[in-house]
Design a protein around this motif. Structure first.
Motif, PDB file in Angstrom:
ATOM      1  N   ASN B  41       0.899  -1.218  -0.030  1.00  0.00           N
ATOM      2  CA  ASN B  41      -0.182   0.138   0.001  1.00  0.00           C
ATOM      3  C   ASN B  41       0.917   1.186   0.344  1.00  0.00           C
ATOM      4  O   ASN B  41       1.842   1.254   0.667  1.00  0.00           O
ATOM      5  CB  ASN B  41      -1.030   0.028   1.254  1.00  0.00           C
ATOM      6  CG  ASN B  41      -2.066  -1.092   1.078  1.00  0.00           C
ATOM      7  OD1 ASN B  41      -2.354  -1.179   0.084  1.00  0.00           O
ATOM      8  ND2 ASN B  41      -2.346  -1.430   2.412  1.00  0.00           N
ATOM      9  N   GLU B 177      -7.015  -2.651  -7.759  1.00  0.00           N
ATOM     10  CA  GLU B 177      -7.135  -3.409  -6.711  1.00  0.00           C
ATOM     11  C   GLU B 177      -8.590  -4.309  -7.044  1.00  0.00           C
ATOM     12  O   GLU B 177      -9.410  -4.028  -6.098  1.00  0.00           O
ATOM     13  CB  GLU B 177      -7.043  -2.633  -5.426  1.00  0.00           C
ATOM     14  CG  GLU B 177      -5.858  -2.076  -4.927  1.00  0.00           C
ATOM     15  CD  GLU B 177      -4.899  -3.112  -4.576  1.00  0.00           C
ATOM     16  OE1 GLU B 177      -5.000  -4.221  -4.387  1.00  0.00           O
ATOM     17  OE2 GLU B 177      -3.691  -2.618  -4.227  1.00  0.00           O
ATOM     18  N   ASN B 180      -9.755  -6.805  -3.743  1.00  0.00           N
ATOM     19  CA  ASN B 180     -10.223  -6.392  -2.505  1.00  0.00           C
ATOM     20  C   ASN B 180     -11.559  -6.575  -2.005  1.00  0.00           C
ATOM     21  O   ASN B 180     -12.564  -6.337  -2.642  1.00  0.00           O
ATOM     22  CB  ASN B 180      -9.867  -4.858  -2.312  1.00  0.00           C
ATOM     23  CG  ASN B 180      -8.402  -4.426  -2.216  1.00  0.00           C
ATOM     24  OD1 ASN B 180      -7.644  -5.382  -2.164  1.00  0.00           O
ATOM     25  ND2 ASN B 180      -8.144  -3.217  -1.976  1.00  0.00           N
ATOM     26  N   THR B 208      -2.435  -4.627  -7.664  1.00  0.00           N
ATOM     27  CA  THR B 208      -2.827  -5.684  -6.672  1.00  0.00           C
ATOM     28  C   THR B 208      -1.589  -5.748  -5.588  1.00  0.00           C
ATOM     29  O   THR B 208      -0.506  -5.446  -5.955  1.00  0.00           O
ATOM     30  CB  THR B 208      -3.229  -7.137  -7.123  1.00  0.00           C
ATOM     31  OG1 THR B 208      -3.786  -7.846  -6.148  1.00  0.00           O
ATOM     32  CG2 THR B 208      -2.182  -7.700  -7.982  1.00  0.00           C
TER      33      THR B 208
END
Lengths: 306, 267
Positions: B41, B177, B180, B208
């Protein structure tokens, strides 16, 4: 006076007929534009534009008399739309900053009006409208201004809805956020201009916000929002004018026409709200007069499967 | 003759006005190729995707789009490149960002994918309706077409947005992403869809932090953490050393095992 007289007969009188024509066009346009105001959560920007238009009206009146009202308001409204679009893009979304700018423009308007001889009368006309005394020569320009706003929104409607629903996706699809915001804010500004000459700058907001909020209560189907808002606005404008006429002429109590129209809008909203909570027709969501969260783009984790 | 790439980055950097960004990007994506963009992240994965869309300014290097429709790669500019790119790129946002109260049905969301081709003055016709149905069938949601979008589960919304991206018939699909918060069924459906797209010649770039996913559907992996650390075929790039460098001190999942990557300072 019979009900038929109030609802139909009254509008055979030229000034009532003119008022009805202008109000019907304006109400339908405000209803359609108002749906986008609701979906985008632009209530505060709309409020800002009503304030920004005021000095334009005042300066127009001071420079050109009644004939200067519409051009003055149009210039001020478009300048206001530009300024508010820019503020929004510059990330200046602080309510305080916008409120300071807008009260400043409002005070400029009041100062300009105060230079004139009939200070109180003119201020009242600008703030609360003069729907019953629209000069015949102004009917066509007012309708043109309203229809211009409608055209701007209809031409960009698909893209406006895409942006309202998913701003990033809309950008990715090649739509310019700046152009779409300018078009929508200008359309709102033109509605404010047309409405300022009829029901006044202080009451305009009801026309822009109530029909959209009613439509959100009545239906959760996207393409129904627009006809529902337009029909509600048109019927409420008609009933408001008829009620004002009936009470003023029939009962001898002098009701200001613009305020009566707005009162009917709000009562209509109340009835729909009551009906929707009793019958549960509203399927889901909040969608009331409060600006909803769709505008802020805030993450809404609710409903995400984890 | 080799097929020209759909997207080519050479030493590209994308930087927010505040200074945060991602740099040193070297990347080719060919038609039918899927590239995994992997990093922790805050590594700049989303920044890169937004940079390709023109939403974050390019501050160094070159970015070229083209090839997929026979056109030569053309350089695109800084801000506003979304216009140059329009008609080519579809973007799958994270569905959690969308207001669940917005009054819109699934098929209306998917129809938005057709708007770019329609422009301002034309309204959707029969061909657009067929494209929407086809896209919904591809992601397995055809029977939910008229359901309000906000009433769908998180995974179904994600697939719905993917259908919207498909309906625009893109040459390059960017996914931010996408896995998620998905349950296994929705995850499998999404993996299947990405495989289908590859066979149709769509280039896919998916951000990802799920290494497992990269192995499942991607041909190439790019490791980023502020800058590009490594790129190449999945098996060559996803080595312990590379992953260690990229995810220093963080937990990662590799081949169904969770391992904590130790930091370098302890050695």
């Amino acid at each position: 006076m019979s009900l038929t007289d109030a609802l139909f007969g009254a509008f055979a009188i030229p000034f009532m007929g003119r008022a009805l024509l202008v109000m019907l066009v304006l109400a339908v346009v405000a209803g359609v534009v108002g749906v986008l105001v609701n979906l985008r959560g632009l209530e505060f920007i709309s409020d800002g534009l009503t304030h920004a238009v005021f000095p334009g009206l005042a300066i127009g009146l001071a420079v050109g008399g009644t004939a200067g009202l519409l051009p003055g308001a149009a210039i001020a409204a478009l300048a206001g739309a530009l300024a508010l679009t820019w503020l929004d893009r510059a990330g200046i979304t602080s309510d305080a900053a916008i409120a300071i700018v807008l009260t400043a423009t409002f005070s400029i308007g009041v100062i300009v009006v105060s230079r004139s001889d009939d200070y109180a009368g003119e201020l009242e006309a600008l703030l609360f409208g003069r729907v019953l005394t629209i000069p015949p020569a102004e009917v066509v320009p007012l309708i043109i201004v309203s229809l211009a706003a409608l055209a701007m929104v209809l031409v960009t409607l698909k893209q406006q809805l895409y942006r309202a629903f998913d701003a990033k996706g809309s950008r990715a699809a090649g739509d310019s956020a700046l152009v779409l915001d300018l078009v929508l804010n200008s359309a709102i500004a033109l509605v404010v201009v047309a409405a300022a000459s009829t029901i006044g700058t202080l009451l305009v907001l009801a026309l822009l916000i109530v029909p959209g909020a009613v439509a959100r209560l009545v239906t959760a189907r996207l393409w129904w929002l627009f006809p529902v808002a337009a029909v509600f606005a048109a019927v409420a404008a008609w009933l408001g004018l008829a009620l004002g006429y009936a009470v003023s002429v029939g009962a001898g109590v002098d009701l200001p026409a613009g305020s009566t129209v707005v009162a009917v809008f709000v009562v209509g909203y109340g009835l729909v709200l009551l009906g929707s909570s009793v019958f549960g027709r509203r399927l889901r969501g909040s969608g009331g007069l409060e600006p909803d969260s769709s505008s802020s783009g805030a993450p809404r984790p609710a409903g995400v499967a984890r | 003759m080799t097929v020209p790439p759909v997207l080519r980055l050479r030493g590209a950097a994308f930087t927010y006005p505040g200074g945060a960004g991602v740099s040193g990007l070297q990347l080719d994506i060919s038609p039918g190729e899927a590239v995994a963009l992997i990093g922790p992240n805050g590594a700049g994965k989303s920044t890169l995707l937004k940079g390709i869309l023109g939403l974050v300014p390019k501050t160094a290097g070159t970015i070229e789009l083209g090839g997929a429709r026979g056109a030569a790669p053309a350089p695109i500019g800084r801000i506003g490149s979304a216009h140059a790119a329009s008609g080519m790129i579809a973007f799958l946002p994270q569905s959690a960002e969308l207001d669940p109260d917005f009054p819109i049905s699934l098929e209306q969301v998917v129809m938005q994918g057709r708007y770019r081709g329609l422009g301002l003055f034309r309204w959707p016709g029969r061909a657009d309706g067929a494209a929407v149905r086809h896209a919904l069938e591809t992601v397995g949601l055809a029977e939910l077409a008229r359901r309000p979008f906000g009433e769908l589960s998180g995974g179904q919304r994600q697939r719905g947005l993917l259908a919207r991206a498909l309906a625009s018939e893109p040459a390059l699909l960017l996914l931010d992403e996408p896995f998620n918060g998905l349950d296994q069924a929705n995850r499998d459906a999404l993996v299947d869809t990405i495989r289908t797209l590859k066979t149709r010649g769509v280039a896919v770039l998916v951000s990802t932090h799920d290494l497992e996913l990269a192995r499942l559907v991607c041909d190439t992996v790019v490791l980023v953490n502020g800058t590009q650390l490594a790129s190449g075929p999945v098996d060559e790039v996803l080595t312990l050393g590379n992953v260690q460098e990229c995810f220093e001190g963080l937990e990662v999942e590799l081949d169904e095992h969770t391992l904590v990557v130790p930091g370098h300072e302890g050695h």
